[in-house]
Enzyme design. Sequence first.
Site, PDB file in Angstrom:
ATOM      1  N   SER A   1     -34.130  20.315   7.814  1.00 27.78           N
ATOM      2  CA  SER A   1     -34.610  18.940   7.969  1.00 27.78           C
ATOM      3  C   SER A   1     -34.959  18.626   9.419  1.00 27.78           C
ATOM      4  CB  SER A   1     -33.546  17.957   7.481  1.00 27.78           C
ATOM      5  OG  SER A   1     -33.198  18.211   6.143  1.00 27.78           O
TER       6      SER A   1
HETATM    7  N1  SAH Z   1     -29.350  20.262   4.793  1.00 25.23           N
HETATM    8  C1  SAH Z   1     -30.321  21.323   4.915  1.00 25.23           C
HETATM    9  C2  SAH Z   1     -31.665  20.899   4.350  1.00 25.23           C
HETATM   10  C3  SAH Z   1     -32.212  21.961   3.480  1.00 25.23           C
HETATM   11  S1  SAH Z   1     -33.553  21.501   2.434  1.00 25.23           S
HETATM   12  C4  SAH Z   1     -30.431  21.815   6.351  1.00 25.23           C
HETATM   13  O1  SAH Z   1     -29.807  21.200   7.227  1.00 25.23           O
HETATM   14  O2  SAH Z   1     -31.074  22.823   6.587  1.00 25.23           O
HETATM   15  C5  SAH Z   1     -32.702  21.065   0.944  1.00 25.23           C
HETATM   16  C6  SAH Z   1     -31.879  22.125   0.296  1.00 25.23           C
HETATM   17  O3  SAH Z   1     -31.407  21.580  -0.944  1.00 25.23           O
HETATM   18  C7  SAH Z   1     -32.618  23.412  -0.068  1.00 25.23           C
HETATM   19  O4  SAH Z   1     -31.967  24.503   0.487  1.00 25.23           O
HETATM   20  C8  SAH Z   1     -32.563  23.445  -1.593  1.00 25.23           C
HETATM   21  O5  SAH Z   1     -32.436  24.752  -2.132  1.00 25.23           O
HETATM   22  C9  SAH Z   1     -31.320  22.622  -1.867  1.00 25.23           C
HETATM   23  N2  SAH Z   1     -31.230  22.065  -3.212  1.00 25.23           N
HETATM   24  C10 SAH Z   1     -32.224  21.553  -3.990  1.00 25.23           C
HETATM   25  N3  SAH Z   1     -31.722  21.153  -5.178  1.00 25.23           N
HETATM   26  C11 SAH Z   1     -30.399  21.412  -5.149  1.00 25.23           C
HETATM   27  C12 SAH Z   1     -29.338  21.243  -6.089  1.00 25.23           C
HETATM   28  N4  SAH Z   1     -29.531  20.709  -7.294  1.00 25.23           N
HETATM   29  N5  SAH Z   1     -28.094  21.636  -5.723  1.00 25.23           N
HETATM   30  C13 SAH Z   1     -27.858  22.187  -4.502  1.00 25.23           C
HETATM   31  N6  SAH Z   1     -28.818  22.386  -3.591  1.00 25.23           N
HETATM   32  C14 SAH Z   1     -30.079  22.005  -3.903  1.00 25.23           C
END
Ligand code: SAH
Length: 225
Positions: A75
């Site tokens: 993010s």
């Molecule tokens: N907090 C992260 C942001 C990653 S983007 C960071 O700091 O890098 C969002 C993430 O949510 C992705 O890795 C995606 O695979 C995950 N995601 C999407 N749907 C999800 C779900 N139902 N359960 C767990 N993770 C999920």
Amino acid sequence: MTARMRLQPEAVGIGMTSQRVRDRLVDRLREVGIADEATLNAVRVVPRHLFIDEALASRAYEDTALPIGHGQTISQPWVVARMTEVVLAVAPKKVLEVGTGSGYQAAILGALGLEVFTVERIGDLLRQARKRFRHLGMNIRTKHDDGRVGWAEHGPYDAIVVTAAAPALVDALIDQLAVGGRLVAPVGGPGGQVLLQLTRLADGTIAQEELAPVSFVPLLPGMLD
Ligand code: SAH
């Protein structure tokens, strides 16, 4: 660095330049309205370049989302900082993150001395994030699962941070929010998302507030290796 920040300096492996560019990112976050000093300090100490591919490391301290593989992104720092200060306002101890991704948001929360639980549906991303936590000496609890069900075993949580967008708020997550606790989540479809803040009041009811327009990857069902 405050006493609550427990990063091992030798694990960070950065020189003056990296610290300077990280300080510039903090200045930039201040300019765009991040005011909480503990949050800004966490951004100052957590090495974001270790949460992305080396080929992109030179862009690690730009205020922008970057690809981390599997069609996912780390993010934007502004959004990480905003979600962090929003939940810190209720003085949480235990926090659940849904969507570990690179692990950066979890590491920011961990650097603030919170007890962090984080759930990720893509096994490969979670394995990489675990390595980073270990490398930084951070004790963050992780689970490979569909985070839409939360992590009931360790709930309720004082704070819940959802880092992927669903068309509507997920009831199972709201159920795992402690009294006085706060959930922050992007809600909406490709047409537009808004960052929502939910607070569970003393009488058990939920107060809801819209914070800002945002752009997150989707919250998806099921699990992948
Ligand atoms: N907090 C992260 C942001 C990653 S983007 C960071 O700091 O890098 C969002 C993430 O949510 C992705 O890795 C995606 O695979 C995950 N995601 C999407 N749907 C999800 C779900 N139902 N359960 C767990 N993770 C999920």
